[in-house]
Design an enzyme around this catalytic site. Sequence first.
Site, PDB file in Angstrom:
ATOM      1  N   ASP A  86      52.678  38.050  54.538  1.00 21.81           N
ATOM      2  CA  ASP A  86      53.462  38.360  55.259  1.00 21.81           C
ATOM      3  C   ASP A  86      54.708  38.364  55.221  1.00 21.81           C
ATOM      4  O   ASP A  86      55.090  37.872  54.208  1.00 21.81           O
ATOM      5  CB  ASP A  86      53.002  38.391  56.849  1.00 21.81           C
ATOM      6  CG  ASP A  86      53.092  37.716  57.197  1.00 21.81           C
ATOM      7  OD1 ASP A  86      54.527  36.939  57.426  1.00 21.81           O
ATOM      8  OD2 ASP A  86      52.464  36.921  58.898  1.00 21.81           O
ATOM      9  N   SER A  87      55.261  39.671  55.361  1.00 20.44           N
ATOM     10  CA  SER A  87      57.237  39.844  55.205  1.00 20.44           C
ATOM     11  C   SER A  87      57.671  38.355  56.484  1.00 20.44           C
ATOM     12  O   SER A  87      58.669  38.101  55.652  1.00 20.44           O
ATOM     13  CB  SER A  87      57.537  41.032  56.610  1.00 20.44           C
ATOM     14  OG  SER A  87      56.991  40.968  58.070  1.00 20.44           O
TER      15      SER A  87
END
Length: 84
Positions: free
Chosen positions: A36-37
């Site tokens: 994820d980010s």
Amino acid sequence: MPSLFERVRDVIVAQLKVKPEEVTPEAHLIDDLRADSLDIVDLTIALEEAFAEDAEFQISEEDAENIRTVQDIIDFLKAQGVPD
């Protein structure tokens, strides 16, 4: 001495908690390796630290946005002067 791919793979395995065999040059960080980010931010920091002795560089937000696959990481590092 391990290849650049092997060194990058080891950082990715440690950061993303994936199996080494999942990390291929074509593997997409988000789609294939489930990053994820926040994982991407942590990965860029880990890569900067892991390759600090090879070349002096920073991965900017703009650079990070263009890094989608394992091969993108390898290409970026080579462009920064990290030896293969």
